[in-house]
Design a protein around this motif. Structure first.
Motif, PDB file in Angstrom:
ATOM      1  N   TYR A 137     -33.598 -36.692  27.839  1.00 49.87           N
ATOM      2  CA  TYR A 137     -32.326 -35.990  27.704  1.00 49.87           C
ATOM      3  C   TYR A 137     -31.864 -35.448  29.051  1.00 49.87           C
ATOM      4  CZ  TYR A 137     -33.013 -35.845  22.621  1.00 49.87           C
ATOM      5  OH  TYR A 137     -33.190 -36.181  21.309  1.00 49.87           O
ATOM      6  N   PRO A 138     -30.631 -35.727  29.445  1.00 50.04           N
ATOM      7  CA  PRO A 138     -30.070 -35.021  30.603  1.00 50.04           C
ATOM      8  C   PRO A 138     -30.027 -33.524  30.308  1.00 50.04           C
ATOM      9  CG  PRO A 138     -28.728 -36.923  30.006  1.00 50.04           C
ATOM     10  CD  PRO A 138     -29.715 -36.737  28.907  1.00 50.04           C
ATOM     11  N   GLU A 139     -30.014 -32.735  31.350  1.00 50.04           N
ATOM     12  CA  GLU A 139     -30.074 -31.286  31.188  1.00 50.04           C
ATOM     13  C   GLU A 139     -28.932 -30.784  30.301  1.00 50.04           C
ATOM     14  OE1 GLU A 139     -30.267 -27.220  33.943  1.00 50.04           O
ATOM     15  OE2 GLU A 139     -30.137 -29.211  34.856  1.00 50.04           O
ATOM     16  N   GLY A 140     -29.309 -30.026  29.270  1.00 49.09           N
ATOM     17  CA  GLY A 140     -28.328 -29.427  28.378  1.00 49.09           C
ATOM     18  C   GLY A 140     -27.796 -30.332  27.293  1.00 49.09           C
ATOM     19  N   SER A 141     -28.245 -31.583  27.262  1.00 51.87           N
ATOM     20  CA  SER A 141     -27.671 -32.532  26.298  1.00 51.87           C
ATOM     21  C   SER A 141     -28.421 -32.565  24.966  1.00 51.87           C
ATOM     22  CB  SER A 141     -27.657 -33.935  26.898  1.00 51.87           C
ATOM     23  OG  SER A 141     -28.977 -34.417  27.095  1.00 51.87           O
ATOM     24  N   GLN A 142     -29.674 -32.137  24.953  1.00 51.78           N
ATOM     25  CA  GLN A 142     -30.464 -32.258  23.720  1.00 51.78           C
ATOM     26  C   GLN A 142     -29.839 -31.466  22.578  1.00 51.78           C
ATOM     27  OE1 GLN A 142     -34.584 -31.227  24.083  1.00 51.78           O
ATOM     28  NE2 GLN A 142     -35.055 -31.695  21.951  1.00 51.78           N
ATOM     29  N   SER A 143     -29.452 -30.224  22.847  1.00 47.94           N
ATOM     30  CA  SER A 143     -28.859 -29.403  21.793  1.00 47.94           C
ATOM     31  C   SER A 143     -27.559 -30.019  21.285  1.00 47.94           C
ATOM     32  CB  SER A 143     -28.607 -27.986  22.297  1.00 47.94           C
ATOM     33  OG  SER A 143     -27.726 -27.987  23.403  1.00 47.94           O
ATOM     34  N   VAL A 144     -26.791 -30.617  22.184  1.00 46.21           N
ATOM     35  CA  VAL A 144     -25.523 -31.244  21.791  1.00 46.21           C
ATOM     36  C   VAL A 144     -25.782 -32.445  20.893  1.00 46.21           C
ATOM     37  CG1 VAL A 144     -23.463 -32.444  22.621  1.00 46.21           C
ATOM     38  CG2 VAL A 144     -24.344 -30.464  23.874  1.00 46.21           C
ATOM     39  N   ILE A 145     -26.725 -33.302  21.285  1.00 43.51           N
ATOM     40  CA  ILE A 145     -27.006 -34.526  20.526  1.00 43.51           C
ATOM     41  C   ILE A 145     -27.607 -34.203  19.171  1.00 43.51           C
ATOM     42  CG2 ILE A 145     -28.399 -36.629  20.478  1.00 43.51           C
ATOM     43  CD1 ILE A 145     -28.082 -36.762  23.514  1.00 43.51           C
ATOM     44  N   VAL A 146     -28.580 -33.297  19.148  1.00 44.10           N
ATOM     45  CA  VAL A 146     -29.233 -32.940  17.887  1.00 44.10           C
ATOM     46  C   VAL A 146     -28.231 -32.284  16.939  1.00 44.10           C
ATOM     47  CG1 VAL A 146     -31.001 -31.495  16.825  1.00 44.10           C
ATOM     48  CG2 VAL A 146     -31.509 -32.734  18.935  1.00 44.10           C
ATOM     49  N   SER A 147     -27.426 -31.365  17.459  1.00 39.55           N
ATOM     50  CA  SER A 147     -26.428 -30.684  16.624  1.00 39.55           C
ATOM     51  C   SER A 147     -25.387 -31.672  16.110  1.00 39.55           C
ATOM     52  CB  SER A 147     -25.746 -29.567  17.427  1.00 39.55           C
ATOM     53  OG  SER A 147     -26.682 -28.603  17.856  1.00 39.55           O
ATOM     54  N   PHE A 148     -24.984 -32.595  16.973  1.00 38.94           N
ATOM     55  CA  PHE A 148     -23.998 -33.604  16.564  1.00 38.94           C
ATOM     56  C   PHE A 148     -24.544 -34.460  15.430  1.00 38.94           C
ATOM     57  CE2 PHE A 148     -22.373 -37.944  16.868  1.00 38.94           C
ATOM     58  CZ  PHE A 148     -21.003 -37.729  16.783  1.00 38.94           C
ATOM     59  N   ARG A 149     -25.794 -34.893  15.550  1.00 41.01           N
ATOM     60  CA  ARG A 149     -26.383 -35.723  14.508  1.00 41.01           C
ATOM     61  C   ARG A 149     -26.469 -34.977  13.185  1.00 41.01           C
ATOM     62  NH1 ARG A 149     -31.215 -38.241  18.324  1.00 41.01           N
ATOM     63  NH2 ARG A 149     -29.998 -39.997  19.163  1.00 41.01           N
ATOM     64  N   PHE A 150     -26.794 -33.690  13.248  1.00 39.12           N
ATOM     65  CA  PHE A 150     -26.895 -32.902  12.017  1.00 39.12           C
ATOM     66  C   PHE A 150     -25.520 -32.663  11.396  1.00 39.12           C
ATOM     67  CE2 PHE A 150     -26.760 -28.592  10.109  1.00 39.12           C
ATOM     68  CZ  PHE A 150     -27.507 -28.868   8.979  1.00 39.12           C
ATOM     69  N   ILE A 151     -24.556 -32.263  12.200  1.00 33.21           N
ATOM     70  CA  ILE A 151     -23.238 -31.913  11.676  1.00 33.21           C
ATOM     71  C   ILE A 151     -22.476 -33.149  11.204  1.00 33.21           C
ATOM     72  CG2 ILE A 151     -20.984 -30.943  12.276  1.00 33.21           C
ATOM     73  CD1 ILE A 151     -22.464 -29.057  14.202  1.00 33.21           C
ATOM     74  N   VAL A 152     -22.412 -34.162  12.063  1.00 28.79           N
ATOM     75  CA  VAL A 152     -21.618 -35.353  11.742  1.00 28.79           C
ATOM     76  C   VAL A 152     -22.369 -36.305  10.811  1.00 28.79           C
ATOM     77  CG1 VAL A 152     -20.421 -37.359  12.735  1.00 28.79           C
ATOM     78  CG2 VAL A 152     -20.368 -35.162  13.918  1.00 28.79           C
ATOM     79  N   GLY A 153     -23.700 -36.376  10.960  1.00 29.30           N
ATOM     80  CA  GLY A 153     -24.478 -37.319  10.173  1.00 29.30           C
ATOM     81  C   GLY A 153     -25.105 -36.748   8.929  1.00 29.30           C
TER      82      GLY A 153
END
Length: 323
Positions: free
Chosen positions: A189-205
């Motif tokens: 994960y690039p710096e700061g991206s993990q929370s964005v990706i994980v949250s996106f997968r939970f919210i959108v998916g």
């Protein structure tokens, strides 16, 4: 990162690679190849066999044996999504058994992409089915005139395109590194991206789709309650089973992902949760054909035939919705 610092466990894709975002890989977070990995490999093999055979049968029935309709288009697409995912499970099995990623960088990225493509496409299709059923119940005359296989096919294609876009982070964050004599496919994960990706997968998916599905269900239930028609409830039983199964199978995966994102301290619980989440998420891809077989009405002459039961289940959904 300090080369002597022990790395924190990473929320994995459900291909069970638990290596973290590392610039200088030193110590993998979970080094013990205990019996859980053997169980995972065995479960993967079982899911692969059942998923490829079962979903292949659904594809054959919905795609070639039954007349083309809006409902068969939905269920055919669901089967294709699960079939595609199951087809890539052998890569995970080999990785679990050898504890070494031997398939190279491109396959490391692509297998992860396919896995999340299955997750997003499945839930998006369930949303589409729910909205479609809601429209059929609320506006039956309009639906009778406007629903068509061509429009359904266009919607399915759009759902797959959106699913591919939502799954694309895997193409960018998955990397292969050589560590302690072995190749490791991991999330970089690039710096700061993990929370964005994980949250996106939970919210959108997961979260937003289920809010939409629940809203559709409330509307359908209220309408059917007003109509007081027992027969009108029949076309929704398979859809209900599919949605409940998806919810049960994917909820543990997202819970563990969010726990890790919030730096949950008990690493043993995280590791156990990752294993269980992976098992449930993987098993979901082979369950739909059995749902069709168990819920579909029996044929008097072929009451024990899996083919007949699956065909009857899809036909019953289609005929019930049309009525």
């Amino acid at each position: 990162m300090n080369s002597t610092q022990e790395m924190e466990p990473d929320y994995p894709d459900y291909d069970y690679n638990t290596y973290t975002n590392i610039a200088d890989p030193v110590t993998p977070p979970l080094t013990d190849r205990d019996s859980s990995y053997i169980y995972l490999a065995i479960i993967n093999v079982i899911v692969f066999i059942l998923g490829v055979a079962g979903n292949g049968l659904v594809i054959w029935i919905a795609g070639f044996k039954l007349r083309k309709s809006v409902n068969t288009t939905w269920y055919l697409s669901l089967a294709v999504s699960d079939f595609l995912f199951c087809s890539f499970l052998p890569f995970g099995v080999v990785n679990l058994v050898k504890d070494d990623w031997i398939f190279g960088l491109h396959m490391c990225k692509f297998t992860s992409f396919v896995m999340f493509l299955n997750m997003f496409s499945s839930i998006f299709l369930l949303v589409i089915i729910s909205v479609d059923r809601c429209v059929v119940v609320m506006f039956p005359v309009w639906a009778q005139n406007q629903r068509s296989v061509r429009k359904a096919s266009v919607i399915v294609v759009l759902a797959w395109i959106i699913s591919a876009v939502c799954s694309s982070p895997s193409v960018f964050i998955r990397e292969v590194t050589f560590h302690q004599g072995k190749n490791v496919c991991y999330n970089n994960y690039p710096e700061g991206s993990q929370s964005v990706i994980v949250s996106f997968r939970f919210i959108v998916g997961f979260l937003v789709p289920f809010l939409i599905i629940i809203s559709c269900y409330l509307v359908i239930i209220l309408k059917l309650k007003i109509n007081q028609s027992a027969n009108s409830k029949k076309p929704f039983k398979v859809m209900t089973a599919l949605i409940v199964t998806f919810f049960i199978c994917w909820l543990p995966f997202h819970i563990i992902a969010l726990m890790e994102l919030n730096n949950y301290k008990d690493k043993s619980i995280l590791q156990t949760g990752q294993v269980l989440g992976a098992i449930f998420a993987t098993a979901n891809s082979c369950m739909n054909p059995f749902i069709y077989a168990l819920i579909g009405k029996d044929s008097k002459n072929k009451c024990c035939a899996l083919w007949s039961k699956i065909e009857n289940a899809v036909e019953e959904e289609d005929q019930g919705t049309t009525q």
